[in-house]
Structure formats: C-alpha cells, structure tokens
Design an enzyme around this catalytic site. Structure first.
Site, PDB file in Angstrom:
ATOM      1  N   SER A 147       0.868  -1.186   0.000  1.00  0.00           N
ATOM      2  CA  SER A 147       0.000   0.000   0.000  1.00  0.00           C
ATOM      3  C   SER A 147       0.897   1.225   0.000  1.00  0.00           C
ATOM      4  O   SER A 147       2.079   1.134   0.367  1.00  0.00           O
ATOM      5  CB  SER A 147      -0.850  -0.010   1.279  1.00  0.00           C
ATOM      6  OG  SER A 147      -1.490   1.238   1.470  1.00  0.00           O
ATOM      7  N   TYR A 160      -2.107  -1.236  10.916  1.00  0.00           N
ATOM      8  CA  TYR A 160      -2.258  -1.487   9.477  1.00  0.00           C
ATOM      9  C   TYR A 160      -1.070  -0.918   8.689  1.00  0.00           C
ATOM     10  O   TYR A 160      -0.472  -1.610   7.864  1.00  0.00           O
ATOM     11  CB  TYR A 160      -3.571  -0.893   8.954  1.00  0.00           C
ATOM     12  CG  TYR A 160      -3.698  -1.046   7.449  1.00  0.00           C
ATOM     13  CD1 TYR A 160      -3.976  -2.296   6.896  1.00  0.00           C
ATOM     14  CD2 TYR A 160      -3.501   0.026   6.588  1.00  0.00           C
ATOM     15  CE1 TYR A 160      -4.056  -2.459   5.515  1.00  0.00           C
ATOM     16  CE2 TYR A 160      -3.582  -0.124   5.214  1.00  0.00           C
ATOM     17  CZ  TYR A 160      -3.867  -1.373   4.682  1.00  0.00           C
ATOM     18  OH  TYR A 160      -3.939  -1.526   3.314  1.00  0.00           O
TER      19      TYR A 160
HETATM   20  N1  NAP Z   1      -8.736  -0.477  -0.968  1.00  0.00           N
HETATM   21  C1  NAP Z   1      -7.701   0.270  -0.639  1.00  0.00           C
HETATM   22  O1  NAP Z   1      -7.819   1.516  -0.465  1.00  0.00           O
HETATM   23  C2  NAP Z   1      -6.339  -0.349  -0.514  1.00  0.00           C
HETATM   24  C3  NAP Z   1      -5.208   0.477  -0.667  1.00  0.00           C
HETATM   25  C4  NAP Z   1      -3.943  -0.101  -0.553  1.00  0.00           C
HETATM   26  C5  NAP Z   1      -3.815  -1.450  -0.305  1.00  0.00           C
HETATM   27  N2  NAP Z   1      -4.930  -2.231  -0.145  1.00  0.00           N
HETATM   28  C6  NAP Z   1      -4.736  -3.665   0.130  1.00  0.00           C
HETATM   29  O2  NAP Z   1      -5.344  -4.393  -0.909  1.00  0.00           O
HETATM   30  C7  NAP Z   1      -5.630  -5.719  -0.448  1.00  0.00           C
HETATM   31  C8  NAP Z   1      -7.028  -6.091  -0.896  1.00  0.00           C
HETATM   32  O3  NAP Z   1      -7.960  -5.264  -0.233  1.00  0.00           O
HETATM   33  P1  NAP Z   1      -9.205  -4.628  -1.020  1.00  0.00           P
HETATM   34  O4  NAP Z   1      -9.019  -3.186  -1.079  1.00  0.00           O
HETATM   35  O5  NAP Z   1      -9.424  -5.385  -2.274  1.00  0.00           O
HETATM   36  O6  NAP Z   1     -10.354  -4.897   0.060  1.00  0.00           O
HETATM   37  P2  NAP Z   1     -11.574  -5.914   0.075  1.00  0.00           P
HETATM   38  O7  NAP Z   1     -12.459  -5.660  -1.103  1.00  0.00           O
HETATM   39  O8  NAP Z   1     -12.147  -5.803   1.441  1.00  0.00           O
HETATM   40  O9  NAP Z   1     -10.904  -7.327  -0.127  1.00  0.00           O
HETATM   41  C9  NAP Z   1     -10.230  -8.006   0.907  1.00  0.00           C
HETATM   42  C10 NAP Z   1     -10.050  -9.465   0.497  1.00  0.00           C
HETATM   43  O10 NAP Z   1      -9.325 -10.132   1.531  1.00  0.00           O
HETATM   44  C11 NAP Z   1     -10.017 -11.324   1.875  1.00  0.00           C
HETATM   45  N3  NAP Z   1      -9.800 -11.644   3.284  1.00  0.00           N
HETATM   46  C12 NAP Z   1     -10.022 -10.832   4.351  1.00  0.00           C
HETATM   47  N4  NAP Z   1      -9.797 -11.501   5.497  1.00  0.00           N
HETATM   48  C13 NAP Z   1      -9.411 -12.761   5.123  1.00  0.00           C
HETATM   49  C14 NAP Z   1      -9.056 -13.931   5.854  1.00  0.00           C
HETATM   50  N5  NAP Z   1      -9.079 -13.969   7.195  1.00  0.00           N
HETATM   51  N6  NAP Z   1      -8.727 -15.058   5.164  1.00  0.00           N
HETATM   52  C15 NAP Z   1      -8.738 -15.051   3.810  1.00  0.00           C
HETATM   53  N7  NAP Z   1      -9.074 -13.982   3.071  1.00  0.00           N
HETATM   54  C16 NAP Z   1      -9.415 -12.852   3.722  1.00  0.00           C
HETATM   55  C17 NAP Z   1     -11.494 -10.999   1.600  1.00  0.00           C
HETATM   56  O11 NAP Z   1     -12.239 -12.167   1.336  1.00  0.00           O
HETATM   57  P3  NAP Z   1     -13.278 -12.886   2.337  1.00  0.00           P
HETATM   58  O12 NAP Z   1     -14.078 -11.841   3.013  1.00  0.00           O
HETATM   59  O13 NAP Z   1     -14.066 -13.767   1.388  1.00  0.00           O
HETATM   60  O14 NAP Z   1     -12.424 -13.690   3.249  1.00  0.00           O
HETATM   61  C18 NAP Z   1     -11.368 -10.170   0.322  1.00  0.00           C
HETATM   62  O15 NAP Z   1     -11.295 -11.027  -0.804  1.00  0.00           O
HETATM   63  C19 NAP Z   1      -5.428  -5.682   1.063  1.00  0.00           C
HETATM   64  O16 NAP Z   1      -4.201  -6.301   1.373  1.00  0.00           O
HETATM   65  C20 NAP Z   1      -5.380  -4.196   1.379  1.00  0.00           C
HETATM   66  O17 NAP Z   1      -4.622  -3.928   2.531  1.00  0.00           O
HETATM   67  C21 NAP Z   1      -6.175  -1.708  -0.260  1.00  0.00           C
END
Ligand code: NAP
Length: 267
Positions: A147, A160
């Site tokens: 991130s 985080y």
């Molecule tokens: N969105 C942002 O602004 C942003 C910015 C920078 C980095 N990121 C990073 O991008 C990555 C993806 O996040 P996103 O933005 O796509 O959010 P998201 O839509 O909430 O997706 C999170 C994913 O992680 C899975 N997950 C969560 N807890 C889990 C667990 N205990 N075991 C297995 N899978 C799990 C969820 O699936 P289930 O609920 O089906 O388990 C979902 O597929 C993360 O690492 C986040 O830190 C996000």
C-alpha cells in the site's frame, strides 16, 4: 470448473483475497491473459461466483479453495491442498488483507492480532512455501499487495500501516535474494481504492477516502499485473502517489507522520 473438480497437473496462478476488490480484479486480469487461477478467501459462495464469471468470460479454469488466513495452519493447509491437486503455482498473488481504523489504545486487540496474521504472517508463509517451489523450477512471479501506507507511519491506523511497511520491506529484500533465480517479487502499493476495504476498516469518512480521490480496483490490477510480469520490485499505480512518496523522502519524518494523521482523520 467448481471446487469439487480437480485441475490436471498444470501451471496456475493462486490469488488470495480473490472474492472482492483488488484481489478479484487481479484474478480477472491474470485469467484474461490466459492463466488458470486458484481463488482463495473465506467466502466460498463469493469465490464460486467469481470462478463462474472467469471461466465463462476468459475460457480458463478456476479452482476455488476457501481458507481463513487468520488461522495459524491455513497457509500450510493451502499449500498441501494445492500440492495434492498436482498444481504448479507459477504466479502467487497475496492480496488478502484488511485494515482497522482508530486510536491504537482503543482498537480491538484480537482484531489487530488477526490483521497481523493475515497481512503479515500468512503472506510470509505463503511466499516461503510457493516461492521455494518456483525457485526449484527456476520460474515464477510473486505479487504482494502492500500500500502507499507502507511508506510512512499511520496514526489512527497504526498497526495497518506497520503491516504494509513490513510487506514492502520483506518483498524488496527477497526480490534481491531471488535475483538470478528466475523468480521475481513485486510489492504493489496502491493508494485509496474503491473496494470493501474502507468499510471493513471503518475509515470510509477519513480524508484519505473522501477528499483525495479514489482509484478503481480494475486500474490498480491492470497496473499491478504489468509490473509483476515485468518483474518490477515496487509498483505504485498513480503518478500522484509516486510524487507524494518521493517528496516524503526529503521531509522530516515527524512532519510526514503529522500529515498522515490529518489524512486519516475524518473530514
Ligand atoms: N482499498 C484500498 O484503499 C487499498 C489500498 C492499498 C492497499 N490495499 C490492500 O489491498 C488488499 C485487498 O484489499 P481490497 O481493497 O481489495 O479490500 P476488500 O475488497 O475488502 O478485499 C479483501 C479481500 O481479503 C479477503 N480476506 C479478508 N480476510 C481474510 C481472511 N481472514 N482469510 C482469507 N481472506 C481474507 C477478503 O475475502 P473474504 O471476506 O471472502 O475472506 C477479500 O477477498 C489488502 O491487502 C489491502 O490492505 C487496499
């Protein structure tokens, strides 16, 4: 293909966090380039819906393996399950992760520990297990989703930000260790992106998400896929974030931390 049907021995990409957001879009992007995919997260129904769409649209095979990466044995079990299916993972994408907003002394301790388990420990274990097999085959790609949070301390989301600093540091270090092995490691560093992340982390009202502009997960995934295939070590999808991160290098750390706090505060 559904979760009950096994893939023949074949190379595939494994994507954690494939049920939504950036992981889902990375799985689609990878499938669009002709790779079979293994989709991992907790929610089987959501993964099966994604698998159905991917198979229908891109003509590749999609295998679903539900796993809760908060559990200490989950990474080893996932590796065993993939090995039992005689699948060679040529691309590993660690996208599963979540955040938690709030003053550190007020947040739920268990949730913080689970975050470290998913964002840091499981990512590390999966990288070790799958990258070792890739090095034996002298071929492979690892994409770890860090991130822009990785580049500075993050008051009001302290744990985080620290997990993402770990992901960046770890990924860059092993990218160097693995040079000349045929295996590359890329840390993808998106800024605020329109996914389920902000709601899960309870930061939807932060200035980061309300004032600064939010990227689409599709554009982040397209950028991340290209950077991974080129073997870039650090991939920052937007010009604005590239400039911001460069300028932080010259500013006093205390000032950078204060600004990060303002960005994390509610509007
Ligand atoms: N969105 C942002 O602004 C942003 C910015 C920078 C980095 N990121 C990073 O991008 C990555 C993806 O996040 P996103 O933005 O796509 O959010 P998201 O839509 O909430 O997706 C999170 C994913 O992680 C899975 N997950 C969560 N807890 C889990 C667990 N205990 N075991 C297995 N899978 C799990 C969820 O699936 P289930 O609920 O089906 O388990 C979902 O597929 C993360 O690492 C986040 O830190 C996000």
């Amino acid at each position: 293909m559904t979760s009950t049907e096994s893939l023949a021995p074949k190379a595939a990409a494994l994507v954690t966090g494939a049920s939504s957001g950036i992981g889902l879009e990375l799985a689609r992007e990878i499938a669009a380039h002709g790779h079979d995919v293994v989709l991992v997260s907790r929610r089987r129904d959501a993964l099966e819906a994604v698998a159905g769409t991917i198979e229908g649209k891109f003509g590749v095979r999609a295998l679903v393996i539900p796993a809760d990466l908060r559990l200490p044995d989950a990474a080893e079990e996932l590796y065993a399950s993939v090995s039992a299916q005689k699948l060679e993972i040529e691309i590993l994408v660690n996208s599963a992760g979540f955040g938690l907003g709030g003053e550190f002394l007020e947040t739920d301790m268990l949730r913080e520990v689970e975050m470290i388990q998913v964002n840091v420990t499981a990512l590390t274990q999966l990288t070790k297990l799958f990258a070792a097999a890739m090095v034996r085959r002298r071929r492979g790609r690892v994409l770890n989703v860090a991130s822009t949070a990785a580049f500075q301390p993050g008051p009001l989301m302290a744990v985080y930000y620290a997990t993402k600093a770990y992901v960046l540091s770890f990924s860059e270090a092993i990218a160097e260790e693995l040079r000349d092995t045929g295996v590359t490691v890329t840390a993808l560093c998106p800024g605020a992106t329109a996914t389920g992340f902000a709601e899960t982390a309870k930061v939807s009202n932060s200035r980061l998400f309300t004032k600064l502009g939010v990227a689409s997960p599709q554009s982040v995934a397209r950028y991340g896929y290209k950077a991974m295939m080129r073997g870039e070590r650090v991939a920052i999808p937007t010009l604005r974030d590239k400039i911001m991160i460069q300028s932080e290098r010259f500013a006093p750390r205390a000032l950078v931390t204060k600004i990060a706090r303002m960005v994390q505060e509610s509007r």
